[in-house]
Design a protein around this motif. Sequence first.
Motif, PDB file in Angstrom:
ATOM      1  N   ASP A  30      -6.246  -5.222 -10.239  1.00  0.00           N
ATOM      2  CA  ASP A  30      -5.737  -6.434 -10.877  1.00  0.00           C
ATOM      3  C   ASP A  30      -4.390  -6.845 -10.293  1.00  0.00           C
ATOM      4  O   ASP A  30      -4.134  -8.036 -10.041  1.00  0.00           O
ATOM      5  N   LEU A  31      -3.503  -5.856 -10.062  1.00  0.00           N
ATOM      6  CA  LEU A  31      -2.174  -6.165  -9.519  1.00  0.00           C
ATOM      7  C   LEU A  31      -2.273  -6.671  -8.084  1.00  0.00           C
ATOM      8  O   LEU A  31      -1.584  -7.613  -7.692  1.00  0.00           O
ATOM      9  N   ALA A  32      -3.150  -6.059  -7.295  1.00  0.00           N
ATOM     10  CA  ALA A  32      -3.331  -6.503  -5.909  1.00  0.00           C
ATOM     11  C   ALA A  32      -3.849  -7.931  -5.867  1.00  0.00           C
ATOM     12  O   ALA A  32      -3.382  -8.758  -5.070  1.00  0.00           O
ATOM     13  N   ARG A  33      -4.808  -8.247  -6.719  1.00  0.00           N
ATOM     14  CA  ARG A  33      -5.368  -9.597  -6.729  1.00  0.00           C
ATOM     15  C   ARG A  33      -4.335 -10.622  -7.183  1.00  0.00           C
ATOM     16  O   ARG A  33      -4.329 -11.765  -6.711  1.00  0.00           O
ATOM     17  N   ALA A  34      -3.437 -10.203  -8.071  1.00  0.00           N
ATOM     18  CA  ALA A  34      -2.449 -11.148  -8.601  1.00  0.00           C
ATOM     19  C   ALA A  34      -1.274 -11.355  -7.646  1.00  0.00           C
ATOM     20  O   ALA A  34      -0.710 -12.452  -7.575  1.00  0.00           O
ATOM     21  N   GLU A  35      -0.906 -10.314  -6.886  1.00  0.00           N
ATOM     22  CA  GLU A  35       0.341 -10.376  -6.137  1.00  0.00           C
ATOM     23  C   GLU A  35       0.189 -10.339  -4.620  1.00  0.00           C
ATOM     24  O   GLU A  35       1.130 -10.669  -3.901  1.00  0.00           O
ATOM     25  N   LEU A  36      -0.966  -9.911  -4.107  1.00  0.00           N
ATOM     26  CA  LEU A  36      -1.081  -9.662  -2.666  1.00  0.00           C
ATOM     27  C   LEU A  36      -2.302 -10.355  -2.071  1.00  0.00           C
ATOM     28  O   LEU A  36      -3.235 -10.714  -2.780  1.00  0.00           O
ATOM     29  N   ASP A  37      -2.257 -10.508  -0.758  1.00  0.00           N
ATOM     30  CA  ASP A  37      -3.414 -10.944   0.006  1.00  0.00           C
ATOM     31  C   ASP A  37      -3.700  -9.861   1.034  1.00  0.00           C
ATOM     32  O   ASP A  37      -2.906  -9.620   1.931  1.00  0.00           O
ATOM     33  N   ASP A 133       7.221  -4.996   8.635  1.00  0.00           N
ATOM     34  CA  ASP A 133       8.072  -6.052   8.092  1.00  0.00           C
ATOM     35  C   ASP A 133       7.202  -7.002   7.274  1.00  0.00           C
ATOM     36  O   ASP A 133       6.177  -7.495   7.744  1.00  0.00           O
ATOM     37  N   GLY A 134       7.574  -7.253   6.016  1.00  0.00           N
ATOM     38  CA  GLY A 134       6.795  -8.113   5.140  1.00  0.00           C
ATOM     39  C   GLY A 134       5.735  -7.366   4.350  1.00  0.00           C
ATOM     40  O   GLY A 134       4.989  -7.990   3.583  1.00  0.00           O
ATOM     41  N   GLY A 135       5.675  -6.045   4.495  1.00  0.00           N
ATOM     42  CA  GLY A 135       4.682  -5.256   3.776  1.00  0.00           C
ATOM     43  C   GLY A 135       5.035  -5.062   2.314  1.00  0.00           C
ATOM     44  O   GLY A 135       6.066  -5.550   1.819  1.00  0.00           O
ATOM     45  N   ALA A 136       4.161  -4.356   1.600  1.00  0.00           N
ATOM     46  CA  ALA A 136       4.358  -4.169   0.157  1.00  0.00           C
ATOM     47  C   ALA A 136       3.888  -2.786  -0.265  1.00  0.00           C
ATOM     48  O   ALA A 136       2.925  -2.245   0.284  1.00  0.00           O
ATOM     49  N   VAL A 204       6.687  -3.499  -4.672  1.00  0.00           N
ATOM     50  CA  VAL A 204       7.980  -3.546  -3.997  1.00  0.00           C
ATOM     51  C   VAL A 204       7.743  -4.110  -2.594  1.00  0.00           C
ATOM     52  O   VAL A 204       6.958  -3.549  -1.822  1.00  0.00           O
ATOM     53  N   HIS A 205       8.403  -5.212  -2.273  1.00  0.00           N
ATOM     54  CA  HIS A 205       8.214  -5.876  -0.988  1.00  0.00           C
ATOM     55  C   HIS A 205       9.267  -5.405   0.016  1.00  0.00           C
ATOM     56  O   HIS A 205      10.412  -5.148  -0.353  1.00  0.00           O
ATOM     57  N   LYS A 206       8.866  -5.339   1.277  1.00  0.00           N
ATOM     58  CA  LYS A 206       9.720  -4.765   2.317  1.00  0.00           C
ATOM     59  C   LYS A 206      10.062  -5.785   3.400  1.00  0.00           C
ATOM     60  O   LYS A 206       9.254  -6.638   3.745  1.00  0.00           O
TER      61      LYS A 206
END
Length: 595
Positions: A30-37, A133-136, A204-206
């Motif tokens: 659920d968190l991946a679908r809401a926050e990440l691609d 760079d830009g990972g999570a 947490v975004h990097k």
Amino acid sequence: MGDTTPAPDEEPRPAQEGPELSATSLAALDLARAELDLAERFVVIVGDTEDAVDLAPALAEVWPTAHLRLMTKNQPPRERRPDDLRLTPVASVPDIFNALAAGPAPDVIIELGGDRGYAGHGAFGATFLSLRDGGAYLKVDLAGEVAAASADDADDSLWQWLGRSLGDQHQPPRLTGELDKQGLVRTLGEAISGVTIRDGSAVVHKRGEHLMKVNNLLHRPDGEHRVEQTVVRRCGEGSASTIAGEPAHEFEVTSPVWVNDAEAGVRLRDRYLVRELAAREYLGAVCAPRGVVTMGGLFLPESSMQPLVRPWFNRGTQDAGPDYAVFPRVSGPVPTLPGSYYHLDNEFPGHYGHVTTQDLSRLWAWDAAVERDPDVRVLLSPPTGHQEPHDYQLRLLEAFGIERDRVTVLREPARVERLVSATLGLQNHYFASPVCTPVWERIRDALVPEAEGSTPERVFVGRNETRRRCLNGDEVERRFVEAGFTVVHPETLDIAEQIRVFSGARAVAGYAGSSMFTMAYATGDTHWIVIGSRSYTATTEHLLATLHRQPIDYFFADPEVEQPAGGFAPEAYFSDYTFNFERDGADLDALLARL
């Protein structure tokens, strides 16, 4: 954090019916679908075996183009193993780190928790900087982390790391200074670009790129092979290969060694393991001045003057904790050096002691590199504050058979088409390999005929330094002069004359340090006498003398600053010291009388 909404043609599809997901796996999904691609992303799932095996197919259903990799403690039953997913068994956080190094840099790490001593405990601090760079970094069950954060053994929790790195007002009060060492906390703070907390979990975004130090692999029996294997798995087939090597073996000290202080003398071992040596060719390595060698975001052991020490750092980079570093800033594209190069660099370019024991101890594989490519060139960086190498460096290389016009000076970072890098043949505190001897002999035999004048039979090597001074050195040197020794200061002599003096004397005494390292070129039955601080823990003179099978006597003097019990302090290492004549004067006089 930026817009992470999927493009219209990449709209995540609802997961198809399958095994019912655990609460942990469902929360991650659920968190991946809401926050990440995750489309086209490299995704690593770390944690409990059952949860990871359940989550992977669900993620693949939503993002079929994602590249998924599982890292779990146990192998799932055969019927539960995903056929098209890469699964890596990992038993500890260091195993996770090594597995991440041996693969493409991840875009996303999903930590499912589970056994805190395995995944939750330390996983974030040890792996977050491995992200692109830009990972999570997605962590499920942050509430469990918060609850654990006040426990006595929970200093590596994600909540603690966020508190240290970002100064969160909700951080638990108990903090330790141990994990702040070497800049990891500072670097994490700089690398975290944003934090989202949602339904008890966190993303947490990097930002930024970081180098992974892989010298820990050398502590395994097949360490040199593992380094090569790790580079190949990350950078592709053929990116690294071994062109020469020497097997590990035991070295037994057979020459006499005497010490005035048995406790300090423990560091002078009567046998040691000469580690395996390897000369590797890297395709497309990125190098920087002061010995920096990298491949695909890996900080290679060749970059360290003591690769077996953990943690290590290189002064040509910004250190980022025990396992990471930041490459030097560059403006614009990194230029490419076409052709083949032999890496002959160190953290202290041009420093005589480091050139003699480190740069030259890498030349054992030079002939193999020339056989592979007759046009191979030497790559080194200039001394700090200079644009060119010192003349004596070029003369040493010429004496070995490498002409000046074959030397390329590295003044800024560059990508090297083909780089040959050899293991140090001498590693202070650890070993000196016999492969170094022919290198020093070749140089000595070429330079000594150039020297003029006679050689005193007894030599005392003076030291003109502002640190590690012998505070009663005048009295020490007077004793030696009275015994027939001639005081010399090597830095005032031509390099050929230095080598002639050290190789021709019957007895050489002096203060511990690089002024004595010309003993690498010694021949015959020279007797060595070393006077140095008890807090100066280097053992180079012992390694050189015993490698040449020559007798050596050590007088450990009393430092102004002692090393802490069980630890190491730079101020003690560089401390001034006093020779204790009351305790050691009679032994010194007796030794001088016997010579």
